[in-house]
Design a protein around this motif. Structure first.
Motif, PDB file in Angstrom:
ATOM      1  N   TYR A   1       0.872  -1.172   0.000  1.00  0.00           N
ATOM      2  CA  TYR A   1       0.000   0.000   0.000  1.00  0.00           C
ATOM      3  C   TYR A   1       0.908   1.221   0.000  1.00  0.00           C
ATOM      4  CZ  TYR A   1      -3.716   3.223   1.495  1.00  0.00           C
ATOM      5  OH  TYR A   1      -4.624   4.254   1.571  1.00  0.00           O
ATOM      6  N   SER A   2       0.873   1.977  -1.092  1.00  0.00           N
ATOM      7  CA  SER A   2       1.834   3.062  -1.278  1.00  0.00           C
ATOM      8  C   SER A   2       1.248   4.414  -0.854  1.00  0.00           C
ATOM      9  CB  SER A   2       2.269   3.127  -2.746  1.00  0.00           C
ATOM     10  OG  SER A   2       3.228   4.140  -2.943  1.00  0.00           O
ATOM     11  N   ILE A   3       1.987   5.124   0.012  1.00  0.00           N
ATOM     12  CA  ILE A   3       1.576   6.441   0.516  1.00  0.00           C
ATOM     13  C   ILE A   3       2.609   7.490   0.122  1.00  0.00           C
ATOM     14  CG2 ILE A   3       1.136   7.823   2.601  1.00  0.00           C
ATOM     15  CD1 ILE A   3       0.196   5.321   4.004  1.00  0.00           C
ATOM     16  N   LEU A   4       2.130   8.632  -0.370  1.00  0.00           N
ATOM     17  CA  LEU A   4       2.996   9.783  -0.625  1.00  0.00           C
ATOM     18  C   LEU A   4       2.908  10.733   0.569  1.00  0.00           C
ATOM     19  CD1 LEU A   4       2.060  10.616  -4.337  1.00  0.00           C
ATOM     20  CD2 LEU A   4       3.855   9.089  -3.502  1.00  0.00           C
ATOM     21  N   LEU A   5       4.047  11.198   1.041  1.00  0.00           N
ATOM     22  CA  LEU A   5       4.083  12.138   2.167  1.00  0.00           C
ATOM     23  C   LEU A   5       4.779  13.420   1.713  1.00  0.00           C
ATOM     24  CD1 LEU A   5       3.865  12.998   5.158  1.00  0.00           C
ATOM     25  CD2 LEU A   5       5.989  11.724   5.576  1.00  0.00           C
ATOM     26  N   PHE A   6       4.072  14.563   1.846  1.00  0.00           N
ATOM     27  CA  PHE A   6       4.648  15.874   1.494  1.00  0.00           C
ATOM     28  C   PHE A   6       4.761  16.711   2.777  1.00  0.00           C
ATOM     29  CE2 PHE A   6       2.983  14.348  -2.484  1.00  0.00           C
ATOM     30  CZ  PHE A   6       3.854  14.837  -3.448  1.00  0.00           C
ATOM     31  N   GLU A   7       6.004  16.918   3.224  1.00  0.00           N
ATOM     32  CA  GLU A   7       6.265  17.705   4.436  1.00  0.00           C
ATOM     33  C   GLU A   7       7.655  18.310   4.310  1.00  0.00           C
ATOM     34  OE1 GLU A   7       6.392  19.819   7.344  1.00  0.00           O
ATOM     35  OE2 GLU A   7       4.527  18.629   7.432  1.00  0.00           O
ATOM     36  N   ASP A   8       7.741  19.665   4.430  1.00  0.00           N
ATOM     37  CA  ASP A   8       9.045  20.302   4.218  1.00  0.00           C
ATOM     38  C   ASP A   8       9.882  20.440   5.483  1.00  0.00           C
ATOM     39  OD1 ASP A   8       7.427  22.169   5.364  1.00  0.00           O
ATOM     40  OD2 ASP A   8       7.660  23.688   3.792  1.00  0.00           O
ATOM     41  N   GLU A   9       9.333  20.117   6.664  1.00  0.00           N
ATOM     42  CA  GLU A   9      10.127  20.096   7.893  1.00  0.00           C
ATOM     43  C   GLU A   9      10.764  18.719   8.043  1.00  0.00           C
ATOM     44  OE1 GLU A   9       8.176  21.512  11.427  1.00  0.00           O
ATOM     45  OE2 GLU A   9       6.891  22.862  10.263  1.00  0.00           O
ATOM     46  N   VAL A  10      12.088  18.676   8.018  1.00  0.00           N
ATOM     47  CA  VAL A  10      12.812  17.402   7.961  1.00  0.00           C
ATOM     48  C   VAL A  10      12.452  16.484   9.118  1.00  0.00           C
ATOM     49  CG1 VAL A  10      15.078  16.301   7.938  1.00  0.00           C
ATOM     50  CG2 VAL A  10      14.736  18.460   6.722  1.00  0.00           C
TER      51      VAL A  10
ATOM     52  N   GLY B   1       2.794  -3.844   5.523  1.00  0.00           N
ATOM     53  CA  GLY B   1       2.443  -3.803   4.113  1.00  0.00           C
ATOM     54  C   GLY B   1       2.421  -2.417   3.507  1.00  0.00           C
ATOM     55  N   VAL B   2       2.788  -1.394   4.288  1.00  0.00           N
ATOM     56  CA  VAL B   2       2.741  -0.010   3.820  1.00  0.00           C
ATOM     57  C   VAL B   2       4.143   0.465   3.440  1.00  0.00           C
ATOM     58  CG1 VAL B   2       2.322   2.384   4.510  1.00  0.00           C
ATOM     59  CG2 VAL B   2       0.688   0.594   5.146  1.00  0.00           C
ATOM     60  N   GLU B   3       4.251   1.134   2.302  1.00  0.00           N
ATOM     61  CA  GLU B   3       5.500   1.799   1.931  1.00  0.00           C
ATOM     62  C   GLU B   3       5.233   3.298   1.813  1.00  0.00           C
ATOM     63  OE1 GLU B   3       7.035   0.556  -1.828  1.00  0.00           O
ATOM     64  OE2 GLU B   3       5.480   1.572  -2.983  1.00  0.00           O
ATOM     65  N   VAL B   4       6.183   4.098   2.264  1.00  0.00           N
ATOM     66  CA  VAL B   4       6.012   5.550   2.280  1.00  0.00           C
ATOM     67  C   VAL B   4       7.097   6.202   1.436  1.00  0.00           C
ATOM     68  CG1 VAL B   4       5.854   7.618   3.707  1.00  0.00           C
ATOM     69  CG2 VAL B   4       5.020   5.425   4.594  1.00  0.00           C
ATOM     70  N   CYS B   5       6.687   7.020   0.475  1.00  0.00           N
ATOM     71  CA  CYS B   5       7.623   7.816  -0.323  1.00  0.00           C
ATOM     72  C   CYS B   5       7.485   9.271   0.140  1.00  0.00           C
ATOM     73  CB  CYS B   5       7.312   7.704  -1.810  1.00  0.00           C
ATOM     74  SG  CYS B   5       7.391   6.009  -2.443  1.00  0.00           S
ATOM     75  N   ALA B   6       8.519   9.797   0.761  1.00  0.00           N
ATOM     76  CA  ALA B   6       8.440  11.130   1.382  1.00  0.00           C
ATOM     77  C   ALA B   6       9.137  12.180   0.521  1.00  0.00           C
ATOM     78  CB  ALA B   6       9.057  11.083   2.769  1.00  0.00           C
ATOM     79  N   PHE B   7       8.506  13.381   0.445  1.00  0.00           N
ATOM     80  CA  PHE B   7       9.036  14.478  -0.372  1.00  0.00           C
ATOM     81  C   PHE B   7       8.897  15.785   0.394  1.00  0.00           C
ATOM     82  CE2 PHE B   7       7.037  11.277  -3.062  1.00  0.00           C
ATOM     83  CZ  PHE B   7       8.092  10.887  -3.871  1.00  0.00           C
ATOM     84  N   GLU B   8       9.830  16.711   0.115  1.00  0.00           N
ATOM     85  CA  GLU B   8       9.742  18.025   0.743  1.00  0.00           C
ATOM     86  C   GLU B   8       9.027  19.024  -0.155  1.00  0.00           C
ATOM     87  OE1 GLU B   8      13.631  19.471   1.518  1.00  0.00           O
ATOM     88  OE2 GLU B   8      14.206  19.673  -0.606  1.00  0.00           O
ATOM     89  N   SER B   9       8.862  18.668  -1.437  1.00  0.00           N
ATOM     90  CA  SER B   9       8.234  19.609  -2.372  1.00  0.00           C
ATOM     91  C   SER B   9       7.683  18.870  -3.590  1.00  0.00           C
ATOM     92  CB  SER B   9       9.251  20.647  -2.841  1.00  0.00           C
ATOM     93  OG  SER B   9      10.260  20.023  -3.632  1.00  0.00           O
TER      94      SER B   9
ATOM     95  N   ILE C   1      -0.406  21.443   4.453  1.00  0.00           N
ATOM     96  CA  ILE C   1      -1.041  22.449   3.587  1.00  0.00           C
ATOM     97  C   ILE C   1      -0.109  23.618   3.295  1.00  0.00           C
ATOM     98  CG2 ILE C   1      -2.092  23.903   5.392  1.00  0.00           C
ATOM     99  CD1 ILE C   1      -4.677  23.812   3.617  1.00  0.00           C
ATOM    100  N   ASN C   2       0.800  23.914   4.239  1.00  0.00           N
ATOM    101  CA  ASN C   2       1.722  25.045   4.067  1.00  0.00           C
ATOM    102  C   ASN C   2       3.117  24.549   3.702  1.00  0.00           C
ATOM    103  OD1 ASN C   2      -0.154  27.145   4.820  1.00  0.00           O
ATOM    104  ND2 ASN C   2       0.002  26.374   6.920  1.00  0.00           N
ATOM    105  N   LEU C   3       3.343  24.376   2.420  1.00  0.00           N
ATOM    106  CA  LEU C   3       4.648  23.941   1.930  1.00  0.00           C
ATOM    107  C   LEU C   3       5.313  25.079   1.169  1.00  0.00           C
ATOM    108  CD1 LEU C   3       3.647  20.451   0.481  1.00  0.00           C
ATOM    109  CD2 LEU C   3       4.969  20.843   2.560  1.00  0.00           C
ATOM    110  N   ALA C   4       6.642  25.061   1.173  1.00  0.00           N
ATOM    111  CA  ALA C   4       7.375  26.061   0.388  1.00  0.00           C
ATOM    112  C   ALA C   4       7.116  25.798  -1.090  1.00  0.00           C
ATOM    113  CB  ALA C   4       8.874  25.964   0.701  1.00  0.00           C
ATOM    114  N   GLY C   5       6.825  26.832  -1.846  1.00  0.00           N
ATOM    115  CA  GLY C   5       6.497  26.654  -3.259  1.00  0.00           C
ATOM    116  C   GLY C   5       5.031  26.327  -3.398  1.00  0.00           C
TER     117      GLY C   5
END
Length: 452
Positions: A3-12, A26-34, A54-58
């Motif tokens: 089960y693939s989850i995308l995570l968008f968070e700019d605070e490391v 069974g979960v895999e997480v692909c994390a991104f800052e932008s 909701i508040n990301l740079a860019g």
């Protein structure tokens, strides 16, 4: 199944904390800052859920989710915010966001939100069903096939362990080696049966039985009109086994030209039918088998080294039956039960002298030879105990030398019936009783063999 989850968070630190908290079974997480980092990344699986600050740079989280919906129509969303507002909440609902979480939050809040997502619920159900199917498949396989290669010897126990391991490596190619009759196809079926592909086709192909002139059209298929006699579209083996397992028996008999084409398909996972330009994507697991020394064939220029390494990702060798004779009594008892039931005979045991003969035989034909010996013995036996005189090793050799007698099962069965008929003065009721079968079964066999 993941089960693939995308995570968008700019605070490391927060991104890492959320990622660790949602790594459920069974979960895999692909994390991104932008968004830019996401666009530059190639995903292996279609994401089912996006968790976005909701508040990301860019580009902000809502805008990213809107773009994600265009790429992945069924994706669900969870929005994280430190500044909750009615406006953002309404916008989230309009975009189809599943949940709206305010900072600060606890790890269990995120997990609870994930568990409420419809796609995650379906994933859990599918996993549960798949686990149940896998267990049922395992039981069914072990009951129906396993006894023929799962014995008491250490080598067979090791094979069993290897099978279970590679069955879970869904895309790994498997090479099975062993002498003729040792059970290579049964191993292949076992791997398929215990894998996630168990509900999909298992397609066996004997490479020896297909003429070179037909090999390519059978492998890749052809379009109507591609050549004389191509009167309709024809699916090749890869298409028929798509999603399942393609078992290539006697792979060492494939010519070099076809080896090259097989290698290309294995690398690209695509086929093109003869007479067509359309490319067909295939997801087919390859399991192959041979009784030949492929390394020697490579040295002699008869087998491609690159194809050998591509097929031999995982190797299982089946030792000949003569090297594991402690398995023979287990196999004998199984075959006695199997064929006694198949032929409606009341045979329940094997005499010790007969068992000693079986245990000490050389078995050039391996399990297949033992199986045939027991079935013949069952047909020849008139009591409930198989004795030494019921066993016939005459033509069980590799060199094809026999005594000129027809030992086929058809012949043995017919002669057994004639013998019983004569002993019972052609009384069908008494003959059926002597053969330990029903009167109806006897009539069917008499008709089958043309006996009046």
């Amino acid at each position: 199944m993941k089960y693939s989850i995308l995570l968008f968070e700019d605070e490391v630190e927060l991104r890492q904390e959320i990622k660790e908290s949602i790594l459920l079974d069974g979960v895999e997480v692909c994390a991104f800052e932008s968004w830019d980092q996401f666009v530059a990344t190639k995903l292996e699986r279609t994401p089912k859920l996006a968790i976005l600050d909701i508040n990301l740079a860019g580009k902000d989280g809502l805008s990213i989710f809107q773009d994600l919906k265009e790429r992945y129509v069924d994706i669900e969303g969870i929005i994280i915010t430190g500044q909750a507002s009615v406006k953002n909440a309404i916008a989230s609902v309009k975009l189809g966001v599943r949940d709206y979480i305010e900072k600060p939050f606890r790890a269990k809040d995120i997990r609870a939100a994930i568990e409420k997502c419809e796609s995650y619920k379906q994933f859990r159900v599918k996993n549960y069903v798949a686990d149940r199917q896998l267990e049922e498949s395992r039981k069914k396989f072990e009951a129906h096939w396993g006894i023929e290669f799962i014995g008491v010897s250490q080598s067979i126990k090791e094979i069993n362990t290897l099978m279970k391991r590679v069955a879970q490596a869904d895309a790994t190619s498997v090479m099975i080696t062993g002498e003729s009759g040792s059970g290579k196809e049964l191993i292949a079926r076992g791997i398929h049966s215990m894998s996630e592909r168990s509900g999909t086709p298992f397609y066996p192909v004997n490479c020896t039985a297909i003429p070179d002139s037909l090999f390519e059209s059978e492998f890749f298929g052809y379009q109507k009109g591609a050549f004389t006699g191509a009167l309709a579209n024809h699916e090749g083996w890869f298409e028929r086994a798509n999603g399942g397992t393609l078992f290539l028996d006697e792979i060492g008999d494939m010519n070099l030209a076809l080896q090259s084409k097989l290698l290309r398909v294995l690398d690209e996972r695509k086929v093109t039918r003869i007479g067509s330009h359309d490319v067909i994507n295939v997801d087919t697991r390859i399991v192959c088998a041979t009784n030949k020394d492929l390394k020697k064939m490579i040295e002699d220029g008869q087998f491609r080294l690159d194809l050998y390494h591509r097929l031999n990702s995982f190797h299982i060798h089946i030792p000949p039956l003569r090297e594991r004779n402690e398995d023979i009594p287990v196999l004998v008892n199984h075959f006695v039960r199997l064929f006694s039931e198949t032929h409606s005979k009341g045979i329940v045991s094997m005499h010790s002298k007969a068992m000693n003969l079986l245990v000490n035989h050389h078995y050039p034909g391996n399990i297949r030879e033992l199986k045939n010996l027991i079935e013949r013995a069952i047909l020849m036996c008139d009591s409930n105990v198989i004795k030494a005189q019921h066993l016939n090793f005459t033509e069980q050799t590799n060199n094809g030398i026999g005594d000129g007698y027809d030992y086929s099962l058809e012949t043995v069965e017919k002669e057994t019936i004639l013998k019983a008929m004569k002993a019972c003065s052609h009384n069908k009721t008494h003959t059926a009783e002597k053969l330990n079968i029903t009167r109806q079964a006897l009539n069917r066999k008499l008709k089958k063999h043309g006996i009046e």
